[in-house]
Design a protein around this motif. Structure first.
Motif, short mmCIF file in Angstrom:
data_model
loop_
_atom_site.label_atom_id
_atom_site.label_comp_id
_atom_site.label_asym_id
_atom_site.label_seq_id
_atom_site.Cartn_x
_atom_site.Cartn_y
_atom_site.Cartn_z
N GLN A 207 0.77 -1.20 0.07
CA GLN A 207 -0.02 0.02 -0.09
C GLN A 207 0.97 1.35 -0.26
O GLN A 207 0.38 2.22 -0.58
N VAL A 208 1.76 1.38 0.61
CA VAL A 208 2.70 2.39 0.72
C VAL A 208 4.24 1.96 0.63
O VAL A 208 4.95 0.76 1.10
N VAL A 209 5.13 2.75 -0.18
CA VAL A 209 6.59 2.46 -0.19
C VAL A 209 7.07 3.87 0.63
O VAL A 209 6.91 5.02 0.05
N LYS A 210 7.69 3.64 1.43
CA LYS A 210 8.17 4.85 2.60
C LYS A 210 9.59 4.87 2.52
O LYS A 210 10.39 4.06 2.54
N VAL A 211 10.38 5.83 2.00
CA VAL A 211 11.36 6.21 1.94
C VAL A 211 12.00 7.43 2.98
O VAL A 211 11.70 8.58 2.86
N ARG A 212 12.86 6.94 3.75
CA ARG A 212 13.43 7.71 5.02
C ARG A 212 14.64 8.39 4.53
O ARG A 212 15.32 9.45 4.85
N TYR A 214 18.41 6.76 1.56
CA TYR A 214 18.69 6.13 0.41
C TYR A 214 18.94 4.56 0.84
O TYR A 214 18.25 3.75 0.07
N ASP A 215 19.08 4.26 1.95
CA ASP A 215 19.55 3.03 2.59
C ASP A 215 18.19 2.52 3.60
O ASP A 215 18.53 1.67 4.21
N SER A 216 17.07 3.26 3.68
CA SER A 216 16.13 3.06 4.73
C SER A 216 14.87 3.16 4.02
O SER A 216 13.99 4.25 4.11
N ILE A 217 14.51 2.06 2.94
CA ILE A 217 13.22 2.13 2.52
C ILE A 217 12.47 0.87 3.09
O ILE A 217 13.03 -0.18 3.22
N SER A 218 11.13 1.23 3.44
CA SER A 218 10.30 0.17 3.75
C SER A 218 9.07 -0.02 3.17
O SER A 218 8.58 0.83 2.36
N LEU A 219 8.27 -0.91 3.19
CA LEU A 219 6.88 -1.33 2.61
C LEU A 219 5.88 -1.48 3.68
O LEU A 219 6.25 -2.17 4.87
N GLU A 220 4.62 -1.04 3.59
CA GLU A 220 3.45 -1.20 4.38
C GLU A 220 2.51 -2.00 3.58
O GLU A 220 2.07 -1.52 2.50
N LEU A 221 2.29 -3.17 3.97
CA LEU A 221 1.35 -4.00 3.30
C LEU A 221 -0.13 -4.02 3.98
O LEU A 221 0.10 -3.66 5.26
#
Length: 268
Positions: A207-212, A214-221
């Motif tokens: 549902q969401v691709v969160k970019v904090r 360059y090397d801290s990307i997370s996904l919200e499912l």
């Protein structure tokens, strides 16, 4: 005085006559014949030019489109502005292709072809969104981003099955440093790369691709699940690891594949 010998007469006759085919060819190439041939060539050329440019037989009478999904055929034809009624041979297909890409950014590629005797075909491939960005400055509308990181369209409703991009890189000092170093465009491309690496089953739930950073990307499912992905590097390895991890821990709520050789999961 003795006349020429038999051998001398035969040699002279041979020189005078030459090969039979060459002799006949020389007779055909008389000045009159050459003039007639030249006139025929000029007439054929003039007739051909008239058929292509001056006659009513080979003029643009129809414009067809194919490959449209979101765009309508009418939108494509209007943007193409094909000169209907012009000689088909004179239509500049490169100009029409450039015009379509400029007027309709949703078009990723287009092929303009002549369809003899009287048609022009517009073969379109549209961009496919892999992420959407909420545009708060335009009444809650969304900007579609394709797999190349190109922001190509603003829509009033989020496309179904396309995750939203949440760029939070400016909300902390460390994240701001990453933003200054790589720039917003680069971070968006990193998110696009991650979205393109996701396994199909995970992509449908994202549902969401969160970019904090360059090397801290997370996904919200969906289902309140979270995936720590890390950077976009080693995307295929992370995808395989995530698939195996989710099968091994179907009740988990948190998955970490930022280091694909040392994954982790937790929560239930």
């Amino acid at each position: 005085m003795a006349g020429p010998t038999t051998a001398e007469r035969g040699e002279r006759q041979h020189l005078d006559s030459g090969p039979p085919r060459l002799t006949r060819f020389k007779r055909l190439l008389s000045p009159r014949t050459l003039i007639i041939l030249l006139v025929c060539v000029v007439l054929l050329g003039a007739t051909g030019a008239w058929v292509l440019y001056g006659s009513q037989w080979l003029r643009v009478e129809r414009v067809s489109t194919s490959g449209t999904r979101v765009l309508t055929d009418e939108q494509v034809r209007e943007a193409a502005d094909v000169p209907v009624g012009a000689p088909l041979i004179s239509v500049d297909t490169d100009v029409i292709e450039a015009r379509l890409r400029q007027k309709l950014p949703r078009i990723d590629s287009v092929d303009v072809v002549r369809s003899w005797p009287d048609g022009i075909g517009l073969k379109v491939i549209e961009r496919t969104p892999v992420l959407i960005v909420e545009n708060s400055g335009k009444g809650g509308k969304y900007v579609e981003v394709d797999a190349k990181g190109v922001r190509f369209a603003t829509v009033s409703r989020a496309p179904k099955g396309v995750p939203a991009l949440n760029l939070t890189a400016a909300q902390s000092s460390s994240s701001s440093a990453s933003l200054r170093r790589f720039g917003t465009g680069r971070l968006v491309r990193e998110a696009v790369s991650v979205a393109g690496s996701l396994p199909a089953a995970v992509a449908r739930r994202t549902q969401v691709v969160k970019v904090r950073s360059y090397d801290s990307i997370s996904l919200e499912l969906s289902g309140n699940r979270t995936v720590a992905w890390g950077s976009s590097e080693k995307g295929r390895a992370k995808a395989r690891t995530l698939t195996a991890l989710m099968k091994a821990s179907p009740e988990a709520r948190y998955f970490d594949v930022s280091v694909p050789t040392a994954p982790a999961s937790s929560g239930s």
